[in-house]
Structure formats: C-alpha cells, structure tokens
Design an enzyme around this catalytic site. Structure first.
Site, PDB file in Angstrom:
ATOM      1  N   ASP A 174       0.842  -1.200   0.000  1.00 54.50           N
ATOM      2  CA  ASP A 174       0.000   0.000   0.000  1.00 54.50           C
ATOM      3  C   ASP A 174       0.876   1.248   0.000  1.00 54.50           C
ATOM      4  O   ASP A 174       1.931   1.273   0.641  1.00 54.50           O
ATOM      5  CB  ASP A 174      -0.910   0.007   1.236  1.00 54.50           C
ATOM      6  CG  ASP A 174      -2.104   0.942   1.096  1.00 54.50           C
ATOM      7  OD1 ASP A 174      -1.877   2.162   0.992  1.00 54.50           O
ATOM      8  OD2 ASP A 174      -3.244   0.459   1.109  1.00 54.50           O
ATOM      9  N   ALA A 216      -2.012   0.440  12.589  1.00 57.04           N
ATOM     10  CA  ALA A 216      -1.738  -1.004  12.574  1.00 57.04           C
ATOM     11  C   ALA A 216      -1.744  -1.530  11.141  1.00 57.04           C
ATOM     12  O   ALA A 216      -0.903  -2.358  10.766  1.00 57.04           O
ATOM     13  CB  ALA A 216      -2.770  -1.742  13.420  1.00 57.04           C
ATOM     14  N   TYR A 217      -2.677  -1.053  10.339  1.00 55.95           N
ATOM     15  CA  TYR A 217      -2.730  -1.452   8.926  1.00 55.95           C
ATOM     16  C   TYR A 217      -1.438  -1.038   8.229  1.00 55.95           C
ATOM     17  O   TYR A 217      -0.799  -1.843   7.541  1.00 55.95           O
ATOM     18  CB  TYR A 217      -3.935  -0.797   8.248  1.00 55.95           C
ATOM     19  CG  TYR A 217      -3.965  -0.983   6.748  1.00 55.95           C
ATOM     20  CD1 TYR A 217      -4.581  -2.093   6.185  1.00 55.95           C
ATOM     21  CD2 TYR A 217      -3.377  -0.042   5.896  1.00 55.95           C
ATOM     22  CE1 TYR A 217      -4.607  -2.269   4.800  1.00 55.95           C
ATOM     23  CE2 TYR A 217      -3.400  -0.212   4.524  1.00 55.95           C
ATOM     24  CZ  TYR A 217      -4.013  -1.327   3.976  1.00 55.95           C
ATOM     25  OH  TYR A 217      -4.026  -1.496   2.618  1.00 55.95           O
ATOM     26  N   ALA A 218      -1.045   0.232   8.386  1.00 52.32           N
ATOM     27  CA  ALA A 218       0.150   0.731   7.713  1.00 52.32           C
ATOM     28  C   ALA A 218       1.398  -0.023   8.164  1.00 52.32           C
ATOM     29  O   ALA A 218       2.268  -0.362   7.350  1.00 52.32           O
ATOM     30  CB  ALA A 218       0.306   2.228   7.970  1.00 52.32           C
TER      31      ALA A 218
END
Length: 237
Positions: free
Chosen positions: A136, A148-150
């Site tokens: 991403d 947390a996603y990153a």
C-alpha cells in the site's frame, strides 16, 4: 499461459477478483482464497476458478488453507498475496487483538504461504515463477487512523526484500503498492474529489492499472525485490 495455476488470496472481490478474471481471459488457470461466501464466487466457479475458503486471522486457519491448497494442486505458476483488511485502529481493549489480526493477514499468512508453498512454485515447469505482494502507498507516510494497517503492510514490504533475496534466482518476488484505485460502495462524489486531489494524475484509475502492473511482473524475467508504486504520483504532492 501456464498449466500451473496462479493463486490469488482474497480473490473474491475488488482488485483480487478483477485480476482473477483478467488472468482467466489470458488463459491462466486460477485458484483463489476467500474469507466468506458471496454471490460473485459462483460466477468465478462457473468459469473454472478453484475457490478455497480461508481464515487468515489465525495461524491454524493459515496452515489449514496451505494443506488444502497442496491437496488441490501440485504446482503453482505464481502466488499473488492480495488478502487484506482495511481495519481502522481501535482505542478500546481489543486494540491488541486488532493489531494481531492485521499482522496475521498481512504478514504471517504471506510468510507461511511463501515458505511452505515454495515446493509448489518450484514444481512449475515454466521458466518463470513469481510471488507478488500487494502492499500500500500508505506505507510511505503512515496513517493517523490506520496505524496497525500501515505498519503490517510495511512489514509485507520488507518481506518482499527478504524473500526476493532468499528465493533468487528460481523465484522472483516483488510487490505492488497502490494508492486509491477504485471507490468503495459508500464513497460519494465529495470523497472522490478529495481523493483525486491527492495525486498528480488527478484520477481514480480503476482496477485495470493493477492488472497491468501484475502482468508486467509476471512477464518480466529480470525483476525481483522491487516495490512497484501505482499511486498516480501522490509522492509529488
């Protein structure tokens, strides 16, 4: 075209489904994983796609998927790690569980699948075999609401480099790092305008650009360890 199938995790919707359909159009057999049953799966099944339900939020679920995949096919032409969870950060007591789930989906599942399915890739008679991680653009800048996603997508970026070094020269390992490619069901015109303003290209391109990027990696015998940005020039803003 290859007789060995291409695996796409999270292949039932959006970018994963588009790539699965385009690969079919190009004559490649396809296997996908999916998290839950949805109407789109029947269309893919009618076209000959092998669909395997998978729960990547637990290590047991990941290992169960790998076992069923090996029972389904003896070789793979490529693995495309597309499964993802765009979950916002939690400030409640379940924050740790939220991070752990994203870690398993974005990092542990690709890590274990790459390790345990290497034999399937090496069994492919084609001269080129690939692993492609879908990461991403947000990895480059972090996120106020999706830390947390990153972070776990950043870990997947690093796994790209490690596996590329580990598996060369027999298996090429690369990543695609998109920014916003297509709108979600709840996104309105105001959101679209704001999103387009973030990139130099000023557009929401649709999933075709991801397939073009995937095809480039699948067709190029001299690229490995690359994280390919598909972000419309967002780094220029």
């Amino acid at each position: 075209m290859s007789a060995s199938p291409i695996l796409i995790t999270g292949g039932a919707q959006r970018l994963g489904r588009h790539c699965a359909e385009r690969l079919l159009d190009d004559g490649h057999p396809v296997v996908i994983s999916y998290r839950r049953e949805r109407d789109e799966l029947e269309t893919l099944r009618r076209r000959g796609v092998v669909t395997l339900q998978a729960d990547f939020s637990t290590e047991a679920g990941i290992l169960d998927f790998i076992a069923r995949l090996k029972a389904e096919t003896s070789s793979l032409r490529a693995i495309v790690h597309n499964a993802s969870d765009w979950a916002p950060d939690s400030l409640e007591q379940d924050a740790g569980a939220n991070f752990e789930r994203l870690f398993r989906v974005h990092m542990q599942a690709p890590y274990l699948i790459n390790l345990q399915c290497r034999e399937l890739l090496e069994a492919c008679p084609e001269p080129q075999r690939d692993i492609v991680h879908m990461t991403d653009f947000v990895v480059r800048k972090g996120s106020k609401k999706h830390a947390a996603y990153a972070a776990t997508k950043a870990g997947l970026d690093n796994l790209t480099l490690s596996f590329a070094a580990m598996y060369a020269p027999s298996i090429q390992v690369n990543a695609i790092a998109p920014a916003l490619i297509m709108l979600g069901k709840g996104d309105d015109a105001a959101y679209a305008e704001k999103a387009m303003a973030k990139s130099a290209m000023g557009m929401i391109p649709g999933p075709g650009v991801i397939y073009q990027s995937l095809r480039y990696l699948l067709d190029n015998r001299y690229v490995t360890g690359v994280i390919l940005p598909v972000d419309g020039g967002r780094h220029l803003r």
